[in-house]
Design a protein around this motif. Structure first.
Motif, PDB file in Angstrom:
ATOM      1  N   PHE A   1      -8.042 -15.155 -11.532  1.00 17.56           N
ATOM      2  CA  PHE A   1      -8.535 -13.815 -11.806  1.00 17.56           C
ATOM      3  C   PHE A   1      -9.229 -13.229 -10.586  1.00 17.56           C
ATOM      4  N   SER A   2      -9.246 -11.904 -10.514  1.00 16.59           N
ATOM      5  CA  SER A   2     -10.096 -11.256  -9.526  1.00 16.59           C
ATOM      6  C   SER A   2     -11.556 -11.440  -9.943  1.00 16.59           C
TER       7      SER A   2
ATOM      8  N   VAL B   1     -12.513  -9.077 -12.877  1.00 13.28           N
ATOM      9  CA  VAL B   1     -11.960  -9.476 -14.168  1.00 13.28           C
ATOM     10  C   VAL B   1     -12.651 -10.738 -14.676  1.00 13.28           C
TER      11      VAL B   1
ATOM     12  N   GLN C   1     -15.907  -9.825 -16.190  1.00  9.81           N
ATOM     13  CA  GLN C   1     -15.690  -9.194 -17.484  1.00  9.81           C
ATOM     14  C   GLN C   1     -15.332 -10.230 -18.547  1.00  9.81           C
ATOM     15  N   VAL C   2     -14.491 -11.193 -18.177  1.00 12.77           N
ATOM     16  CA  VAL C   2     -14.100 -12.243 -19.116  1.00 12.77           C
ATOM     17  C   VAL C   2     -15.316 -13.069 -19.528  1.00 12.77           C
TER      18      VAL C   2
ATOM     19  N   VAL D   1      -8.579  -5.665 -20.827  1.00 10.64           N
ATOM     20  CA  VAL D   1      -8.995  -6.053 -19.475  1.00 10.64           C
ATOM     21  C   VAL D   1      -7.994  -6.969 -18.780  1.00 10.64           C
ATOM     22  N   VAL D   2      -7.359  -7.875 -19.536  1.00 10.06           N
ATOM     23  CA  VAL D   2      -6.574  -8.964 -18.928  1.00 10.06           C
ATOM     24  C   VAL D   2      -5.080  -8.733 -19.146  1.00 10.06           C
ATOM     25  N   GLU D   3      -4.293  -8.867 -18.083  1.00 11.17           N
ATOM     26  CA  GLU D   3      -2.843  -8.721 -18.193  1.00 11.17           C
ATOM     27  C   GLU D   3      -2.238  -9.882 -18.970  1.00 11.17           C
TER      28      GLU D   3
ATOM     29  N   ALA E   1      -7.541 -16.585 -20.051  1.00 12.80           N
ATOM     30  CA  ALA E   1      -8.696 -15.750 -20.401  1.00 12.80           C
ATOM     31  C   ALA E   1      -9.243 -16.146 -21.767  1.00 12.80           C
TER      32      ALA E   1
END
Length: 429
Positions: free
Chosen positions: A15-16, A19, A22-23, A143-145, A152
């Motif tokens: 993840f960046s 992200v 946020q996770v 938020v997550v692809e 995630a």
């Protein structure tokens, strides 16, 4: 969109930083949600059986009513949050309902009356806490692809289990007083425990509101009236486009019914005379079980992103279902070794497989309707809770509370053929 198969990759890029933060914050929200509902679903149940001295079927009634309210308001809050376009975001404002639900749990602890307890649990907490829950759960697909959602969900679930561990530690510290013969001690202990649950939930909602970052309103789809969303929901042509989503709902509902058979009566069992193991034995089993659970959900999340959602899930469910048949035997015979061996599988079955199931469900949510359809997906946490609570209550009252694990295992095994009919949503090249 919901039935489309997206291609993944063999290398699993991380993840960046944004992200990941946020996770983790979403994980904190789930931590508080897990902590809060641990007490709402379990300590409220011991309140009925130990404080109010009522039968298990009173627990089933309260669980069923709470589930009905959850079913209605998860869906409703999902539609409302999808179409919220405030300067604070579309999900964040609903996290502040924790300022009502948290104190609501504290007030309920002082009720000392079944009708009042049901009013606080079913109405006050049921309505407001579901606003928080649907907002925090819709944040992951926001938020997550898709190709990273398994990991995630693994991270979020692992963080959320800290809340469950704290809940269990508190439960074990107060176990004897929760089931004491002195009514004053039992009531005061429930007040202390439920107050802790309410405080944690309130604080977490504030943290989430402060740190979650959402897309600006201009980047979101146009908002729709509530009535239009309802009309689209009953449009057969629209529903046909989401057939894979509804397959996930059916399979998950059957599986969750098995969980419902167990969870409503697990802690009344642990505080009853039918449970043969002492505090130290229980701590050893739970300690080993939670280490396996946390490692397991991280591993399952990575497998779901590397190999897809479907390839290993039916086998894991089969293994867990078989193990559940041995749990009553370990309790009847006071076989501590067998109970310790079975506990990790019990925890993964009751808690851990949601890592893969949630990622699979999130893949099928249509764009612009994620909150609404996540609210619909929460049918899997409400209707099964009603059915499972009734089945578990009947088994506990008319056969033996230790056989709730057998009832759960039957529903686990029944879910496997349905999961096999769900289409894969992530194919790895």
């Amino acid at each position: 969109m919901s039935d489309e198969i997206l291609e993944g990759r063999d290398d699993l890029k991380g993840f960046s930083r944004f992200v990941l933060i946020q996770v983790i914050v979403i994980g904190v929200l789930w931590l508080a949600d897990t902590f809060f509902y641990f007490f709402e679903q379990n300590i409220f149940n011991t309140y009925v059986t130990n404080v109010l001295q009522l039968d298990y079927l009173y627990v089933s009634l309260m669980v069923g009513l709470s589930a009905i309210v959850g079913l209605i308001f998860n869906f409703s809050w999902g539609i409302i949050s999808d179409n919220t376009r405030s300067k604070y975001g579309r999900r964040r404002p609903f996290l502040l309902f924790s300022l009502i639900a948290g104190p609501g749990m504290i007030i309920a602890a002082f009720s000392n009356n079944y009708v009042l307890l049901v009013i606080f649990d079913v109405l006050l907490i049921g309505i407001t806490a579901n606003a928080v829950s649907i907002a925090s759960r819709a944040l992951i697909p926001d938020v997550v692809e898709l190709k990273k959602r398994g990991r995630a969900n693994g991270i979020v679930q692992a963080v959320s289990y800290i809340g469950l561990i704290f809940g269990l530690v508190i439960f074990l510290l107060f176990e004897s007083d929760l089931g004491a013969t002195n009514p004053t001690v039992v009531l005061n202990t429930h007040i202390i425990v439920l107050t802790l649950g309410g405080i944690v939930y309130t604080i977490a909602g504030i943290i989430g509101f402060i740190f979650i970052k959402e897309k600006p309103p201009e980047e979101l789809p146009p908002k729709k009236p509530f009535s239009k969303e309802l009309r689209e929901l009953i449009d057969v042509s629209v529903l046909k486009e989401q057939n894979n989503f509804f397959r996930v709902i059916l399979a998950t509902s059957i599986y969750q019914t098995g969980i419902g058979c167990v969870m409503a009566f697990l802690f009344p069992l642990l505080t009853s005379s039918e449970f043969p193991f002492g505090m130290t034995d229980l701590l050893i089993a739970i300690g080993i079980g939670f280490i396996a659970l946390i490692l397991g959900v991280m591993f399952l999340g990575r497998l779901a992103d590397k190999y897809g959602r479907k390839k290993f899930l039916p086998f894991v469910i089969l293994l867990i279902g078989v193990i559940f048949f041995f749990i009553p035997f370990s309790i009847f015979t006071a076989n501590l070794i067998l109970f310790i061996i079975a506990t990790p599988f019990m925890l993964i079955g009751l808690l851990g497989l949601n890592t893969v199931i949630n990622a699979w469900a999130q893949d099928t949510l249509p764009e612009g309707k994620k909150g609404q359809f996540y609210g619909i997906f929460n049918i899997t946490l409400t209707v099964p809770q009603i059915i499972g609570g009734i089945v578990g209550g009947l088994v506990a009252d008319f056969i033996d509370v230790r056989y709730i694990f057998l009832a759960g295992a039957v529903f686990f095994l029944l879910s496997i053929p349905i999961f096999l009919r769900v289409k894969e949503t992530l194919e790895v090249e």
